[in-house]
Structure formats: structure tokens, C-alpha cells
Design an enzyme around this catalytic site. Structure first.
Site, PDB file in Angstrom:
ATOM      1  N   VAL A  16     -13.355 -13.122 -21.026  1.00 58.22           N
ATOM      2  CA  VAL A  16     -13.050 -12.062 -20.066  1.00 58.22           C
ATOM      3  C   VAL A  16     -12.019 -11.133 -20.697  1.00 58.22           C
ATOM      4  O   VAL A  16     -11.272 -11.519 -21.594  1.00 58.22           O
ATOM      5  CB  VAL A  16     -12.518 -12.617 -18.723  1.00 58.22           C
ATOM      6  CG1 VAL A  16     -13.607 -13.381 -17.996  1.00 58.22           C
ATOM      7  CG2 VAL A  16     -11.295 -13.507 -18.948  1.00 58.22           C
ATOM      8  N   SER A  17     -11.981  -9.906 -20.211  1.00 64.22           N
ATOM      9  CA  SER A  17     -11.094  -8.906 -20.805  1.00 64.22           C
ATOM     10  C   SER A  17      -9.665  -8.985 -20.297  1.00 64.22           C
ATOM     11  O   SER A  17      -8.718  -8.657 -21.019  1.00 64.22           O
ATOM     12  CB  SER A  17     -11.646  -7.494 -20.550  1.00 64.22           C
ATOM     13  OG  SER A  17     -12.927  -7.362 -21.136  1.00 64.22           O
TER      14      SER A  17
END
Length: 211
Positions: A16-17
Site C-alpha cells: 500500500v502507498s
């Protein structure tokens, strides 16, 4: 390759960012390797990606589930190398979005996955060709303006490409990308450990230049 019967674990790989993104619903009750980083970071430069790579290489993982194969690398070439490595270790990669798994129940390579990996390889070659063309065009424009000699970064890229293209060095590049250690890659390709270290360093520098 590790003996199939020694592999015990099906795990989840999640990237995930930002920390704010909810990963709990993605775990599906499995042990999860979670990287919080940009998708532009190469798979093995991610903390959990590297840990997953190591564990797969020693035979503790049977299957890796991902939401999508694009989670497995920064670009087509990186994704391709990641999938090929896990497959070579007899680790099944399952992608939910694409409905794909790389190995069949008997441990043989899935023909559909093999075809897709072949397509990825073609795309990777196309990608590299375009990168090289853009580099050549940039150098030509710099020369036309009379500023090429002042562009240190361009000289570095050109020198690195020539260095990595040498037969023994190119073989060392392949061995490193296949997940072999520096010492083993050097031994197989017939270069010194120092040269192998330089190759690994220059590969990373080149990737950084292309971000």
C-alpha cells in the site's frame, strides 16, 4: 530449487502507498508481508519484499497470494523477474484480480501463466528498447546543443550501459536478477566479487536514474 515437501506456508503479500490504507481486509486470515511504499520501489528494495524473497529461497513458503500481479514490482521487468524467481523456487503465485496461478496442483508450471509471463517478457523488452531510444535521443539532442560533455549524468548512463553489456558482466546481471547472492553470481559468471558488487550498485543507480 527447494524440495516441495519442505514448504509449509501460504502467505499474503500486500503493498500500500500510505499507512492510512486498511490492509486488514486484504489478509484473508493469512500471514501477511506488508510494504508501505510507493509502487515505484523495486520489489527487492522493499523491506517485506526482500524478506519474502529470502523466505521463499530457503523453502518455508508454498504459495504467495496477491491482489494483483502489479504489486510484485515497480515495472514490467521487475514483475517478470519476481514471478520467474518464485516459480523457479516452486512457490505458487496466485493473483486474485487476474485469476492467475503460476503452478498447477502437481507442481508443474501453469501453461496459461507461462503464456502470460512470456507476454510480460515481450513487454519488458519493448520497455527497455524505448528507454534506450529515449536515452539515445537525449544524448543526440545534448550533442546538438554542444552541452553533452557538461552532462555528467548522461555520461554515467552511457558508461554503465557499456559496462553492463560486457559478456561476463551481463551474465552476472542475469544471476543477480535470478536472486543469487553476490558471491555465487560472481562465481557463476567468472567475475570478481568486487565487480559483482559494482554491477549491483550500478544497476540500482541506473534504476534510480530512470524513475
Amino acid at each position: 530449487n527447494k524440495n516441495k515437501q519442505n514448504k509449509m506456508e501460504t502467505v499474503k503479500y500486500i503493498r500500500v502507498s500510505t499507512p492510512e490504507q486498511n490492509t486488514d481486509r486484504q489478509k484473508d486470515g493469512l500471514k501477511a508481508y506488508i510494504d508501505i511504499c510507493s509502487g515505484s520501489v523495486p520489489f527487492r528494495d522493499r523491506e517485506q519484499g526482500e524478506k519474502l524473497w529470502r523466505n521463499a529461497s530457503i523453502g518455508t513458503i508454498d504459495c504467495i497470494e496477491v491482489h494483483s500481479i502489479d504489486r510484485l514490482g515497480r515495472d514490467t521487468l521487475d514483475i517478470l523477474n519476481t514471478i520467474k524467481f518464485f516459480t523457479s523456487m516452486q512457490v505458487n503465485v496466485k493473483s486474485q484480480k487476474e485469476g492467475l496461478q503460476t503452478l498447477l496442483e502437481d507442481g508443474t508450471e501453469n501453461p496459461t501463466a507461462k503464456l502470460m509471463i512470456g507476454i510480460l517478457g515481450t513487454l519488458a523488452e519493448f520497455e527497455l528498447t524505448r528507454i534506450k531510444e529515449r536515452q539515445a535521443e537525449g544524448i543526440a539532442r545534448a550533442k546538438a546543443r554542444g552541452v553533452y560533455k557538461l552532462s555528467r549524468s548522461k555520461r554515467v548512463i552511457e558508461t554503465v550501459n557499456m559496462f553492463l553489456a560486457k559478456p561476463k558482466n551481463a551474465k552476472c546481471v542475469r544471476e543477480l536478477k535470478n536472486g543469487n547472492s553476490l558471491r555465487r553470481s560472481a562465481s557463476i559468471s567468472g567475475v570478481s566479487l568486487g565487480t559483482a558488487q559494482k554491477i549491483k550498485r550500478e544497476l540500482k543507480n541506473l534504476q534510480d536514474e530512470l524513475v
